[in-house]
Write a protein that holds these residues in place. Structure first.
Motif, short mmCIF file in Angstrom:
data_model
loop_
_atom_site.label_atom_id
_atom_site.label_comp_id
_atom_site.label_asym_id
_atom_site.label_seq_id
_atom_site.Cartn_x
_atom_site.Cartn_y
_atom_site.Cartn_z
N GLN A 321 82.23 -30.87 47.93
CA GLN A 321 81.47 -30.03 47.59
C GLN A 321 79.45 -30.16 47.21
O GLN A 321 79.45 -30.02 47.40
CB GLN A 321 81.76 -29.65 46.06
CG GLN A 321 82.79 -28.94 46.04
CD GLN A 321 84.72 -29.46 46.10
OE1 GLN A 321 84.69 -31.24 46.69
NE2 GLN A 321 85.96 -29.29 46.91
N ALA A 322 79.60 -31.43 46.89
CA ALA A 322 78.69 -32.10 46.84
C ALA A 322 78.00 -31.55 48.40
O ALA A 322 76.62 -31.29 48.75
CB ALA A 322 78.45 -33.61 46.41
N GLU A 323 78.56 -32.59 49.32
CA GLU A 323 78.08 -32.25 51.16
C GLU A 323 77.55 -30.89 51.39
O GLU A 323 76.79 -30.79 51.93
CB GLU A 323 79.43 -32.61 51.84
CG GLU A 323 79.17 -32.36 53.33
CD GLU A 323 79.85 -32.33 54.05
OE1 GLU A 323 80.90 -30.85 54.52
OE2 GLU A 323 80.77 -33.13 54.75
N LEU A 324 78.79 -30.09 50.39
CA LEU A 324 78.17 -28.85 50.78
C LEU A 324 77.30 -27.82 50.41
O LEU A 324 75.52 -27.05 50.78
CB LEU A 324 78.74 -27.21 50.97
CG LEU A 324 80.49 -27.48 51.36
CD1 LEU A 324 81.66 -26.39 50.52
CD2 LEU A 324 80.66 -26.87 52.46
N ALA A 325 76.99 -28.20 49.02
CA ALA A 325 75.43 -27.56 48.50
C ALA A 325 74.37 -28.49 49.12
O ALA A 325 73.13 -27.93 48.83
CB ALA A 325 75.81 -28.38 47.20
N GLU A 326 74.58 -30.30 49.59
CA GLU A 326 73.21 -30.82 50.57
C GLU A 326 72.86 -30.21 51.98
O GLU A 326 71.81 -29.68 51.90
CB GLU A 326 73.19 -32.06 49.87
CG GLU A 326 73.61 -32.88 48.86
CD GLU A 326 72.08 -32.51 48.36
OE1 GLU A 326 70.84 -32.53 49.22
OE2 GLU A 326 71.85 -33.53 47.34
#
Length: 453
Positions: A321-326
């Motif tokens: 989820q962090a990857e998608l946001a970044e």
């Protein structure tokens, strides 16, 4: 995608649109329509069901803010999207509604949607990168013999050619373009694995469904699901980060050469561009500012991609989820920097007279190495180095040109009698000093030109 005012200032409308909420939702719906069509082609669901699902896959039929709110509660946008899609399909076909998203999982739809919008984002990057490469190539070719100070540790070093300097800006961009295309070829692939990556619900027809979907969406068919194997995907993101770093280097040089005290380059002005709210005389390098801001922000976003690679078991918790946001931020910054530098170089002022004046203001000191090598022909390298060092100290102390100090020193030293002082002029000629840089730049630009479409 909600952006702050300051994020918007550092990107472009085109790239913001590529990753906006409507684009991402439509990409998720494109996945669902392609899934249903491929399953129908493989006999896994009726054709009428696939048609009913496809007819409902239009982002303008969805309340996107409501999906985002619901997605926060469920932990994924896919859950409320599939629920709403099912409701819309049920309005026309109850049987088809029961087959929405069949055999897939939330990460399949979100990863593939991000791949699809990234495909669009890469086209934007490539177009602007090609334009900047062409501008730099033309600039370098037109200034092969233009003398300019080379600077090391922020201090004047020697004379080089401006064309050689520009070739140094261009080469990493040409390499970045090639690497981005190669990385995209590996990373822009369908994500389809089902609950734990085995395509269990679709049985032996799962791989065929995946192949049909990939063809329909113009994506690579993956060898297997990559739910938690993110290496090829992250590599693409890191290539975008490297590009932005190279753009930051160009911006740093441009900003330094545009300083009033240097004055060798200037960004376009007029129409409010580069103005100051307090000082009417200022001509601020705003393109360089945008590119430097992008390069400053990028390492943190790239680091998050790397930090998120340790995803647990078959599906990650928090890190995916962090990857998608970044992910979008890397592209927003890169395109902002590219567009800004294209604007700068489209109207760049190159002040060759100021470049020459900055060289002349150093009274020949930048030719000290050439002088030392010449003197070494008479007395050897160690002695020549010491002699020229003394000459430079004298030139600085009395404010004379090093050429004149050298002429007097040679006349006064019998060990230097074999030197012909008539040769001094060539040693201190800035245009002649560019010849090594010209040779290298000419060959380098010719090679780079072949790779610029």
């Amino acid at each position: 995608m909600a952006l702050s005012l300051f994020d918007t200032l550092l990107s472009t409308p085109d790239m913001i649109a590529a990753f906006d909420d409507a684009a991402l939702i439509q990409a998720m719906l494109d996945f669902e329509a392609a899934l249903a069509a491929a399953q129908a082609d493989e006999g896994l669901l009726p054709r009428h069901a696939a048609q009913a699902i496809a007819a409902a896959c239009r982002a303008d039929r969805f309340d996107i803010p409501a999906l985002v709110t619901a997605g926060r509660r469920s932990g994924t946008l896919a859950v409320p999207l599939v629920k709403e899609l099912t409701r819309l399909v049920a309005e026309t076909d109850q049987e088809a509604a029961s087959l929405v998203h069949w055999g897939s999982t939330s990460q399949d739809v979100q990863d593939t949607a991000m791949v699809l919008v990234t495909h669009t984002a890469l086209r934007l990057l490539d177009a602007d990168l090609a334009a900047l490469c062409r501008r730099l190539l033309a600039l370098g070719e037109s200034h092969l013999a233009t003398p300019v100070l080379a600077r090391t540790l922020l201090q004047p070093a020697q004379v080089t050619g401006f064309g050689f300097k520009v070739a140094g800006w261009l080469a990493p961009l040409v390499r970045a373009r090639a690497r981005l295309r190669a990385a995209a070829g590996d990373a822009l692939q369908l994500q389809l694995g089902g609950a734990v990556g085995t395509l269990a619900v679709m049985g032996e027809r799962g791989p065929a469904v995946a192949h049909r979907m990939a063809q329909a969406l113009d994506l690579k068919t993956p060898a297997a699901t990559w739910h938690t194997q993110r290496d090829e995907w992250v590599r693409l993101g890191l290539e975008v980060a490297l590009l932005t770093g190279s753009l930051g280097k160009i911006a740093a040089d441009l900003a330094l050469m545009a300083q009033g005290e240097v004055g060798e380059l200037a960004e376009p002005s007029g129409g409010g561009r580069g103005g100051s709210s307090a000082m009417p005389h200022k001509r601020n390098p705003v393109s360089s500012m945008i590119a430097l801001a992008a390069a400053t922000r990028t390492p943190q976003h790239a680091a998050t991609l790397l930090a998120a690679m340790g995803q647990q078991h078959e599906r990650g918790l928090g890190n995916w989820q962090a990857e998608l946001a970044e992910w979008p931020t890397l592209f927003l910054s890169a395109h902002g920097a590219l567009r800004a530098l294209n604007d700068a170089f489209a109207g760049l002022t190159v002040d060759t007279a100021r470049m020459r004046a900055n060289i002349d203001a150093l009274h020949g000191l930048v030719a000290a190495e050439a002088l030392s090598i010449w003197v070494a022909g008479a007395i050897g390298r160690p002695a020549a180095h010491a002699a020229v060092e003394k000459m430079t100290q004298t030139a600085v102390a009395v404010g004379r040109h090093l050429r004149d100090v050298a002429r007097d020193a040679i006349a006064a030293d019998p060990t230097l009698g074999s030197l012909d002082t008539n040769e001094l002029g060539a040693l201190f000629d800035p245009v002649a000093a560019t010849e090594p840089a010209q040779r290298l730049a000419r060959a380098r630009l010719a090679a780079l030109k072949k790779d610029i479409a």
